[in-house]
Structure formats: C-alpha cells, structure tokens
Scaffold this motif. Sequence first.
Motif, PDB file in Angstrom:
ATOM      1  N   ILE A   1      31.708  36.026  47.785  1.00  0.00           N
ATOM      2  CA  ILE A   1      32.399  34.498  47.981  1.00  0.00           C
ATOM      3  C   ILE A   1      32.115  33.685  46.885  1.00  0.00           C
ATOM      4  CG2 ILE A   1      31.252  33.390  49.761  1.00  0.00           C
ATOM      5  CD1 ILE A   1      33.780  32.428  50.862  1.00  0.00           C
ATOM      6  N   ASN A   2      33.116  33.107  46.226  1.00  0.00           N
ATOM      7  CA  ASN A   2      32.752  32.074  45.194  1.00  0.00           C
ATOM      8  C   ASN A   2      32.556  30.791  45.786  1.00  0.00           C
ATOM      9  OD1 ASN A   2      33.077  30.416  42.999  1.00  0.00           O
ATOM     10  ND2 ASN A   2      34.735  31.461  42.081  1.00  0.00           N
TER      11      ASN A   2
ATOM     12  N   HIS B   1      40.069  26.600  50.320  1.00  0.00           N
ATOM     13  CA  HIS B   1      40.197  27.794  50.898  1.00  0.00           C
ATOM     14  C   HIS B   1      39.932  27.805  52.502  1.00  0.00           C
ATOM     15  CE1 HIS B   1      36.178  28.869  50.783  1.00  0.00           C
ATOM     16  NE2 HIS B   1      35.820  28.590  49.652  1.00  0.00           N
ATOM     17  N   GLY B   2      40.415  29.123  52.995  1.00  0.00           N
ATOM     18  CA  GLY B   2      39.847  29.213  54.454  1.00  0.00           C
ATOM     19  C   GLY B   2      38.609  30.099  54.548  1.00  0.00           C
ATOM     20  N   THR B   3      38.529  30.853  55.495  1.00  0.00           N
ATOM     21  CA  THR B   3      37.066  31.530  55.790  1.00  0.00           C
ATOM     22  C   THR B   3      36.900  32.685  55.357  1.00  0.00           C
ATOM     23  OG1 THR B   3      37.753  32.485  58.003  1.00  0.00           O
ATOM     24  CG2 THR B   3      36.954  30.249  58.097  1.00  0.00           C
ATOM     25  N   ALA B   4      38.053  33.367  54.472  1.00  0.00           N
ATOM     26  CA  ALA B   4      37.816  34.672  53.709  1.00  0.00           C
ATOM     27  C   ALA B   4      37.415  35.601  54.515  1.00  0.00           C
ATOM     28  CB  ALA B   4      36.941  34.360  52.617  1.00  0.00           C
ATOM     29  N   PRO B   5      37.861  36.019  55.854  1.00  0.00           N
ATOM     30  CA  PRO B   5      37.229  37.117  56.955  1.00  0.00           C
ATOM     31  C   PRO B   5      37.555  38.366  55.898  1.00  0.00           C
ATOM     32  CG  PRO B   5      39.276  36.311  57.509  1.00  0.00           C
ATOM     33  CD  PRO B   5      38.972  35.175  56.426  1.00  0.00           C
ATOM     34  N   ASP B   6      38.202  38.745  54.941  1.00  0.00           N
ATOM     35  CA  ASP B   6      38.473  39.873  54.615  1.00  0.00           C
ATOM     36  C   ASP B   6      37.137  40.156  53.425  1.00  0.00           C
ATOM     37  OD1 ASP B   6      39.418  37.773  52.910  1.00  0.00           O
ATOM     38  OD2 ASP B   6      40.666  39.177  51.540  1.00  0.00           O
ATOM     39  N   ILE B   7      36.549  39.273  53.277  1.00  0.00           N
ATOM     40  CA  ILE B   7      35.238  39.770  52.255  1.00  0.00           C
ATOM     41  C   ILE B   7      33.865  39.255  52.929  1.00  0.00           C
ATOM     42  CG2 ILE B   7      36.342  39.806  50.158  1.00  0.00           C
ATOM     43  CD1 ILE B   7      35.454  36.628  49.688  1.00  0.00           C
TER      44      ILE B   7
ATOM     45  N   ASP C   1      35.852  37.185  41.634  1.00  0.00           N
ATOM     46  CA  ASP C   1      37.359  36.737  41.536  1.00  0.00           C
ATOM     47  C   ASP C   1      37.594  36.015  40.059  1.00  0.00           C
ATOM     48  OD1 ASP C   1      35.223  34.714  42.661  1.00  0.00           O
ATOM     49  OD2 ASP C   1      36.876  33.237  42.638  1.00  0.00           O
TER      50      ASP C   1
ATOM     51  N   LEU D   1      41.622  30.248  44.771  1.00  0.00           N
ATOM     52  CA  LEU D   1      41.109  29.387  45.972  1.00  0.00           C
ATOM     53  C   LEU D   1      39.824  29.319  45.742  1.00  0.00           C
ATOM     54  CD1 LEU D   1      43.146  30.779  48.793  1.00  0.00           C
ATOM     55  CD2 LEU D   1      43.408  28.434  47.940  1.00  0.00           C
TER      56      LEU D   1
HETATM   57  P1  ATP Z   1      43.223  29.983  56.130  1.00  0.00           P
HETATM   58  O1  ATP Z   1      44.494  30.140  56.838  1.00  0.00           O
HETATM   59  O2  ATP Z   1      42.150  29.183  56.639  1.00  0.00           O
HETATM   60  O3  ATP Z   1      43.798  29.552  54.800  1.00  0.00           O
HETATM   61  P2  ATP Z   1      43.200  32.503  55.204  1.00  0.00           P
HETATM   62  O4  ATP Z   1      42.477  33.845  55.638  1.00  0.00           O
HETATM   63  O5  ATP Z   1      44.650  32.725  55.203  1.00  0.00           O
HETATM   64  O6  ATP Z   1      42.567  31.405  55.780  1.00  0.00           O
HETATM   65  P3  ATP Z   1      41.567  31.958  52.867  1.00  0.00           P
HETATM   66  O7  ATP Z   1      40.630  32.251  53.717  1.00  0.00           O
HETATM   67  O8  ATP Z   1      41.728  30.886  52.081  1.00  0.00           O
HETATM   68  O9  ATP Z   1      42.734  32.235  53.455  1.00  0.00           O
HETATM   69  O10 ATP Z   1      41.619  33.532  51.875  1.00  0.00           O
HETATM   70  C1  ATP Z   1      42.875  33.888  51.198  1.00  0.00           C
HETATM   71  C2  ATP Z   1      42.304  34.911  50.144  1.00  0.00           C
HETATM   72  O11 ATP Z   1      41.585  34.397  49.105  1.00  0.00           O
HETATM   73  C3  ATP Z   1      41.562  36.142  50.512  1.00  0.00           C
HETATM   74  O12 ATP Z   1      41.954  37.188  50.102  1.00  0.00           O
HETATM   75  C4  ATP Z   1      39.938  35.716  50.618  1.00  0.00           C
HETATM   76  O13 ATP Z   1      39.109  36.498  50.386  1.00  0.00           O
HETATM   77  C5  ATP Z   1      40.302  34.907  49.076  1.00  0.00           C
HETATM   78  N1  ATP Z   1      39.305  33.879  49.032  1.00  0.00           N
HETATM   79  C6  ATP Z   1      39.284  32.736  49.683  1.00  0.00           C
HETATM   80  N2  ATP Z   1      38.401  31.854  49.194  1.00  0.00           N
HETATM   81  C7  ATP Z   1      37.614  32.417  48.246  1.00  0.00           C
HETATM   82  C8  ATP Z   1      36.346  32.241  47.759  1.00  0.00           C
HETATM   83  N3  ATP Z   1      35.824  31.102  47.860  1.00  0.00           N
HETATM   84  N4  ATP Z   1      35.908  33.188  46.927  1.00  0.00           N
HETATM   85  C9  ATP Z   1      36.653  34.292  46.738  1.00  0.00           C
HETATM   86  N5  ATP Z   1      37.622  34.627  47.361  1.00  0.00           N
HETATM   87  C10 ATP Z   1      38.234  33.777  48.060  1.00  0.00           C
END
Ligand code: ATP
Length: 352
Positions: free
Chosen positions: A291-292, A279-285, A334, A260
């Motif tokens: 973040i890339n 991609h979404g907001t990557a709240p886990d990192i 990543d 992503l």
């Molecule tokens: P959404 O529902 O808006 O898609 P989400 O939290 O389900 O949000 P993402 O935010 O896209 O999905 O993240 C999915 C996974 O990919 C997470 O583990 C996130 O850390 C990782 N991820 C997403 N974007 C990046 C990025 N730009 N660089 C590194 N890791 C990413």
Amino acid sequence: MAQKRVVVLPGDDEAPRTVFAALEVIGALKVEIDFVEFPVGEKWVRGETDKAARAAIDASDSTLFGSTSGKTTAINYLRWGRQTYANVRPCRYLKGFRSPLARPEGIDYVIVRENLEDLYLGLEGPLEALAPLHLHSRILRADLDTSERGKFAIKVITERKTRQVARFAFELARKRKTQGHPGKVTCTSKYNMLRESDGLFRQLVEETAASYPEIAYEQFIVDDFARRIVQSPHALDVVVMPNLYGDILSDAAAGTIGGLGLAPSGCYGDDYAYFESVHGTAPDILGQGIINPTATMLSAVMMLDYLGFTAESRRFDQAIRRVYAEGGAALTIDQGGRAGTAEFTRAVIANL
Ligand code: ATP
C-alpha cells in the motif's frame, strides 16, 4: 511550544500500515509529540475502546486516523462530536506522480467538503413513512406517491453549517493567496435542480463572497464542475461543496493526479482537527505490504502544520517531493515503482 498530544487511530484492514509508515517519518523528524496510540480496528472492543478513544481525543490536540471499514468506530466522534465541519482535500500534482493527464504539472487546488450534513445523517426509511407529510413534487406537480414500495433519503443543508464551511473556504483562499495562489473560491452544487437545498448552499457561499472582495468568486453546477476537474483543473484554487459531491469528486480529483494513494485530507473544526487519507482501507491488497503511504504521509504533513511544527512539516513534504522527483524503483507499485510500503518509507526518511 507546549508539548502537543496526538491520538493515533490506526484504522482497519490495510490502513494501519500507512499510519505506522507516517509515524516512522515523524519519529525520524524528532518532533516533540506525545502519541496516544490505540489498537487497530480488528482489536477494537466496541463500547470500551470507543469510550477510551473519546476521552483521549478530548485530551489531545489532534488525531491521525487510518481509514475505517466500520471497526474503528471513533470516526463519528471525530466528526460530529468534535464538529469538524470542513474536510480539506488538497489536489496537488508533484513531479513523478503517475497522472493519466497529458499536462498535470501545476495542478494545485483544494476541495473543501462540508463534513457534517447533506445526505450523511443516516435519515433513510420506507417511502410509506412519508405518507402523513403529503409531500408535493414541484417537478411532477403532484403529491409523492407513497404507495410504491421503496425508500427515501433526506438531504439536510442548514444555514449555520453552510456559512461555517463557506467562511472556512474563503479564509483558506485568503491564506493561500499570501502564498502565491490566485485567491479564488469556486462553489459547486446541483443548484439548478435542488433549488431549495443546494440552492441555499450556493446562495450562502455567494453571500459570504461579498465579505471577501479580494478573493475572486465563481460557481458551477456540479456536473459541469466534474468535467472541469478533468479538463481545466489548473484554473481552480479553493472549491467548496456539499458533503456527497465532495466525497465523490475528491476521489475523481485524486485520479487526475495519479490515484488514491496520493490524496491527503484534514477535517477541521473551530477547536479540533483530525487527519486521514482520502482512500479507504484497501482490503483487496491486505497483508501484501504494497500500500502506498503517501496519502497518509501528506495528511501527517498537514497535521504537523496544524500543530505549529511548520519547519518539520515542510521537511517532511520536501522529502516526499524528492522521492517522487527521483522516481524509479523507490516508488510504490501503484506509481510505477517496485517498492513496498517499507522501502518507500525508508526512501522518504533518507531524504529528510
Ligand atoms: P471506501 O469505501 O472506504 O472508500 P474502498 O475499498 O471502496 O473503501 P479504497 O480502499 O479507497 O476503496 O480502495 C479503492 C482501490 O484503490 C482499491 O483497489 C485499493 O487497493 C486501491 N488503493 C486505495 N488506497 C491505496 C493506496 N494507498 N495505495 C495503493 N492502492 C490503494
């Protein structure tokens, strides 16, 4: 060229870090753009900021958008308010991307996702609300049992919006053909099962194909198509599909080239376009600085091209290519590197 104006909506959670990284590169490119920057989602005042953002969007040429988890509310205005009906999601492998495929070299196609209708109108509710309609199921050969406790969701496919996005896809294929791509449109939907709605989508795209005799046309049922993006992605050029399939399959497509962090997107209407990562907001990192920003940077590359800054767009794109081709520690975690967002951004700027 008249001075261009771009609204910056940094978005929520970890997304703003990618937007600011992309802006740093644009700054280094010295592009003549007036940026109108709005606060990150956490500082967004519902109603007030939203109103100001709408006015700014209307007075701008484009918007660079960080993803939202619901705090930055202007996204609905960017989509429905500005009627940005074609969500363009390129799936292009660059040397150095950490793809799980054995032979990703040469993958270069574009998903055009219808952006305004299908199951995204929020038309859901309790089953019992459908009772007065006496809906008859073609499959069950009986009326829908609305006495069950449950919910429904409505899928809407209109002729106008389908024709609009179909034309967009064929025009894009025509433009790509001049750049050396095969000149082909693939349509996918679940037209065997959803004969009326997805059937209409397929039929109208096929009808549009007749006006573009120089562009090849093919169609696949969406489950078959899902396999093709993994097994034979090199055969694709431009793919057009309804909203929900596009949402799901573009994440899968991103996975085939390396994840992503690498997948950009642009949402185009007839008189406006905005750009954001897939991609979404990557709240886990959140807060980790890892973040890339590539997906948002490539979205900014698309935005510069849309605004007419073709040379700058190409320089930006080539700098990203070089960083990946070199590989090693300058890549983000990543992608197998050791860099944080800031180091990766510096590497791109050094390669401009
Ligand atoms: P959404 O529902 O808006 O898609 P989400 O939290 O389900 O949000 P993402 O935010 O896209 O999905 O993240 C999915 C996974 O990919 C997470 O583990 C996130 O850390 C990782 N991820 C997403 N974007 C990046 C990025 N730009 N660089 C590194 N890791 C990413």
